[in-house]
Design an enzyme around this catalytic site. Structure first.
Site, short mmCIF file in Angstrom:
data_model
loop_
_atom_site.label_atom_id
_atom_site.label_comp_id
_atom_site.label_asym_id
_atom_site.label_seq_id
_atom_site.Cartn_x
_atom_site.Cartn_y
_atom_site.Cartn_z
N LYS B 78 0.85 -1.19 0.00
CA LYS B 78 0.00 0.00 0.00
C LYS B 78 0.89 1.24 0.00
O LYS B 78 1.94 1.26 0.66
CB LYS B 78 -0.89 -0.02 1.25
CG LYS B 78 -1.94 1.09 1.32
CD LYS B 78 -2.84 0.92 2.55
CE LYS B 78 -3.91 1.99 2.65
NZ LYS B 78 -4.77 1.81 3.85
N SER B 153 -9.74 2.00 3.07
CA SER B 153 -8.84 2.71 2.20
C SER B 153 -7.86 1.82 1.46
O SER B 153 -7.27 2.26 0.47
CB SER B 153 -8.05 3.74 3.03
OG SER B 153 -7.19 3.09 3.94
N SER B 177 -9.94 -0.33 7.28
CA SER B 177 -9.36 -0.15 5.95
C SER B 177 -8.69 -1.37 5.34
O SER B 177 -8.33 -1.35 4.16
CB SER B 177 -8.33 0.99 6.00
OG SER B 177 -8.99 2.23 5.91
#
Lengths: 476, 485
Positions: B78, B153, B177
């Protein structure tokens, strides 16, 4: 109206750890800009602080040396504000639960011991430094200093004059140096002071409105800033005005304080507990272990000097200002066996010469054994006290011992009564009128004759012997 | 089956038997990215050359006798975890050009174990969002339905795993997330116990809630990645110095003797009936496998979203203060003075959701409001923690839906932040309590969208969570499904 000042001081002292408070960078100064930095102290994304345990130990040590209670559960807080020298946009400091609370420092006021309360001592990080270049108009940021460990020592509003403030700061500095947690050098900027000051009519119980004078960086300036501020506030009140709560700065060139921002413009720092650091839990065992590392502190030493060496409080206070000075004194006192005489010499000639050169006791060319040696030469009659001053200056200048100086300069005291009698005879002969007056009852002229004899002997005549023989000869 | 569709453990076995090479696996993944990422948009940065070099290195190391379950396996990262020499943007304009000179601890651990990084994946800007629509660059699409969000997210991580653009990925979870996008994309996502995995090098959103975890194709892979990334890190004071078990030992197909708690507060009105049904059936399956099912209560659940949006935004307002245009990242041009530079850089550099949260947090911490908001929030947080402590006296794991609905349409909730915040209603309490939680596939809607089952455990008891998850997964087929792209 007569006013009384109410002063509280916030001192920021840099801790003398080898590395910064939250990273491994060294705390070196005068290095090229931004060469003592890493992602952590530059505030790069994603980095985390790791607490330097030594810094905690130093604060606890300071707390113990100032009679504070050590908080068993203490934590860090973020103080949020924007400034280019503050890389994270917040300073890691302490707010609700500081490491140390409720202590005191003792100072001497008119020969009497007075306690100045310590509200709290907490740990925080220093910011970097902005440099403004005049040519390009650009501002540069040097983050070498960012993350240097600082302690903030907050006093109670117990200080009543600029002189007391200076005394308090000196005592605090002396304690920090004794326990070797900070070199507390104001000139290097690692001992800075914010002064909170208000005034009130003598006898009043309520505090007046205070002004804060920020970032004053020398003892002299603290005193001057406070004196100015007290006068300024008194004038406002005398003219029927009101003191406003504000932050002021001291202009050392003009010797005045001026407004920096009002209460309304004060920052809202939005303090909240620092989530990146776990609370500092301090056990009684840890406190006890740190307590053991503290050697005799100035207060205890002062009391001991009074008791053990029979010194007046004032002398004892002066001689215990630094560990080195006290150690010097004790060695010389022991070697000479004349503690009071050593104290007089140190407080007089030795300090005078050191101060003239701005030197510390560590740099004194006359070592304690040499001073003791010289004092012994006085007590055994080899040199007079008067000559000794010359001898001491020579020792200080050349680094030689007293015996050598006395021998080389021929300063041995004349204690041969025959020799002195000859001088006396010459003096009397040269001053017949005075001699006649003396005999006629003008006793005061005795001093004149002593002076003449000493002068003729180039100061070397043993004063006791001169007195004794003169009295006899003058009345003959 | 293509190499890119396989799991870590399948590839590990093949690599160990010499049936394939890391280069072949990496090429398969890179080809897949080339083929489908125009549609999925999971990657912000593809590091193909570096990945192939890492793959060759892994093949060489394997020949030299090195062994590790992730050796030569492509794991996407990420874009809020720092990677030396590879830009780390947080999907924000303000860090658009930021290249870290250091690795996040999790990245260093993966590198040490010989994994391959195919690139950095998309996310909501600074991890603030539940749909990956808040990326400053582009939204990521759900591989099961390109008109829908992949969750957020960590939407890039979940979509990349589901689409076979990597074998596994790391995500971060502040309020759901990892778990919510895992549910949306039909993959497995674990948020470990707070303190289990180092946060060093994870760009902070809310420090007391953020936790890094794996997104994988099955539970076994989650255990494998957890073995690599878990454990105390001297660079993170909040990482716990507790022993790390071998998580693969929890992978036993047996839940006999385990108690599964069902919190009534998590089966609410307004929940998609298909989600409700799938989760209830999953609970029944666990019961059939031998678990005892009991009712538990988490009475302060209703305060979780409000509490979270005070505490998380408060911390964020401070954490994001460092992006000021002074030292790195974006600086606006044409500023008159210092204040103007701050204002312009931050106004232009941050997106609307990030600004909204900075303002919320700044307000909550302000003098005069601190007690009413931040302090009160901390007190409620304690109550929420205590709810879980009580519930875990009765149950070993707690089962809930991961999200109230399956993936919604792109743009559907972006004009209504409050509706968006409610997508995390089942995941947020877990971060406030600091406990571990996993999301794994438990079915599909009639529209063929994945549904997630959330299993929660006690602090540092990821073992029980993995055990229940593995037993359920092995009794079902959901984890074998792949989206058609």
């Amino acid at each position: 109206m007569k006013y009384e000042a109410v002063i509280g001081l916030e001192v920021h002292a840099q801790l003398q750890t080898n590395s910064k408070i939250f990273c491994g960078c060294e705390t070196a100064f005068g290095e090229e800009a931004n060469t003592r930095t890493c992602p952590v102290c530059i505030g790069m994304p994603g980095v985390l602080p790791v607490l330097n345990r030594k810094a905690v130990e130093y604060i606890i040590k300071t707390g113990l040396a100032t009679h504070c209670a050590i908080t068993p559960y203490s934590r860090f807080a973020r103080k949020n504000y924007f400034y280019p020298d503050l890389p994270k946009g917040y300073q890691i400091s302490q707010y609700e639960l500081p490491l140390c609370e409720k202590g005191y420092v003792e100072i001497l006021v008119d020969g009497k011991v007075k306690r100045i309360g310590i509200t709290r001592i907490h740990l925080e990080e220093d910011a970097g430094k902005n440099l403004h270049t005049s040519e390009s108009g650009a501002s540069l940021v040097d983050l070498n200093r960012a993350g240097t460990p600082l302690m903030e020592i907050v006093s109670e509003p117990d200080i009543r004059s600029a002189d007391e403030a200076a005394e308090y700061l000196k005592k605090l500095r002396s304690i920090l140096r004794y326990i070797e947690v900070s070199d507390a050098d104001m000139e290097k900027g690692n001992f800075r002071c914010d002064c909170n000051v208000s005034i009130r009519p003598v006898g009043a119980k309520e505090y007046g409105t205070r002004a804060e004078v920020k970032n004053v960086n020398s003892f002299k300036f603290v005193q001057k800033a406070l004196e100015y501020e007290i006068k300024r506030q008194a004038q406002i009140l005398d003219e029927g005005g009101r003191v406003v709560q504000e932050t002021r700065l001291f202009d050392s060139g003009k010797g005045v304080t001026f407004s920096m921002r009002s209460k309304e413009e004060a920052h809202d720092y939005r303090y909240f507990p620092e989530p990146d650091l776990v609370p500092i839990v301090t056990s009684q065992e840890t406190v006890d272990a740190i307590r053991k590392t503290i050697t005799e502190l100035p207060e205890a030493k002062r009391e001991r000097f009074v008791k053990e060496y029979g010194l007046p409080e004032y002398d004892a206070d002066m001689l215990t200002q630094s560990r080195a000075l006290a150690a010097y004194y004790e060695e010389a006192a022991k070697l000479s066996g004349q503690p009071k005489v050593i104290s007089n010499w140190m407080m007089g000639e030795l300090m005078r010469l050191l101060n003239a050169e701005g030197k510390e006791i560590e740099d004194c060319p006359v070592k304690p054994d040499r001073l003791a040696g010289m004092v012994k030469m006085i007590s055994d009659g080899t040199i007079s006290t008067k000559i000794a001053k010359t001898v001491f200056e020579e020792m200080y200048g050349s680094g030689k011992d007293a015996e050598t100086v006395v021998k080389e300069k021929g300063l041995v005291q004349v204690s041969d009564s025959g020799e002195i009698e000859t001088i006396i005879a010459d003096v009397i002969k040269a001053n017949p009128a005075q001699h006649a007056d003396y005999k006629g009852g003008k006793d005061k002229l005795f001093g004149f004759f002593v002076g003449q004899v000493m002068k003729a002997s180039k100061g070397k005549a043993n004063p006791d012997l001169v007195n004794q023989l003169l009295k006899k000869k003058l009345s003959e | 089956m293509e190499l890119h569709d396989r799991t870590i453990h399948e590839l590990r076995d093949m690599l160990e038997k010499g049936e394939t090479t890391s280069r072949a696996v990496t090429e398969s993944v890179l080809n897949r990215i080339k083929t489908v990422d125009d549609k999925v948009k999971a990657f912000i940065t593809v590091t193909a050359d570096a990945a192939l070099a890492q793959a060759d290195r892994a093949d060489k190391d394997r020949k030299a006798g090195k062994a590790s379950p992730v050796l030569g396996i492509p794991v996407a990262i990420k874009d809020n975890m720092c990677t030396t020499g590879t830009r780390t943007t947080c999907a924000s304009k303000i860090l658009g050009n930021f290249v870290p000179p250091y690795d996040a601890t999790v990245v260093a651990r993966l590198n040490g174990a010989g994994s391959v990084m195919p690139g950095k994946v998309n996310m909501d800007e600074f991890a603030m969002g539940s749909s990956t629509e808040n990326s400053a660059f582009f939204p990521t699409k759900n591989p099961w339905d390109l008109e829908r969000i992949p969750g957020g997210s960590s939407g890039g991580s979940a979509a990349a795993v589901a689409a076979g653009e990597c074998i596994a990925a790391l995500g971060s979870d502040t309020g759901g997330s990892i778990r919510q996008p895992a549910a949306c994309c039909g993959v497995v996502g674990l948020k470990p116990t707070y303190g289990r995995v180092s946060r060093y090098g994870l760009v902070a959103f809310a420090s007391s809630l953020d936790q890094i975890g794996p997104l994988t194709k099955d539970v076994t892979d989650t255990a494998i990645v957890m073995n690599i990334i878990s454990g105390h890190d001297p660079k993170d004071s909040t990482s716990a110095d507790v022993p790390v078990p071998d998580f693969t030992r929890s992978l036993i197909k047996d839940v006999k003797g385990m108690t599964v708690g069902i919190p009534k507060e998590y089966f609410i009105e307004g929940m998609d009936p298909e989600v409700d049904k799938a989760v209830r059936e999953a609970v029944k399956a666990l019961e059939r496998l031998g678990a005892k099912v009991v009712d538990v209560s988490l009475p302060h659940t209703g305060y979780a979203v409000a509490t979270y949006y005070i505490l998380a935004t408060s911390e964020a307002s401070s954490n994001l203060a460092r992006y000021d245009g002074v030292k790195y990242g974006f600086r606006a041009q044409g500023a008159k003075d210092l204040l103007d530079m701050y204002m312009k850089s931050r106004s232009q550099g941050f997106g609307p959701e990030v600004k909204r949260r900075i303002m919320l947090g700044t307000y909550a911490l302000s003098a005069g409001y601190y007690d009413a908001y931040y302090k009160k929030g901390q007190q409620v947080r304690t109550l929420i923690k205590q709810d879980f402590d009580e519930a875990f006296k009765k149950a070993d794991v707690i089962a809930t839906p991961t999200a109230p609905t399956a993936a919604f349409k792109i743009g559907e909730k972006s004009s209504d932040p409050l509706q968006m915040y409610l997508s995390d209603i089942f995941t947020i309490s877990v971060n406030l309590a600091g406990i571990p939680g996993i999301s794994l596939p438990c079915g599909f809607t009639t529209g063929n969208l994945p549904i997630g089952l959330q299993l929660l455990g006690r602090h540092f008891d990821e073992g029980s969570v993995l055990r229940a998850a593995f037993a359920y997964e092995q009794a079902t087929e959901w984890h074998t499904k792949r989206p058609k792209l």
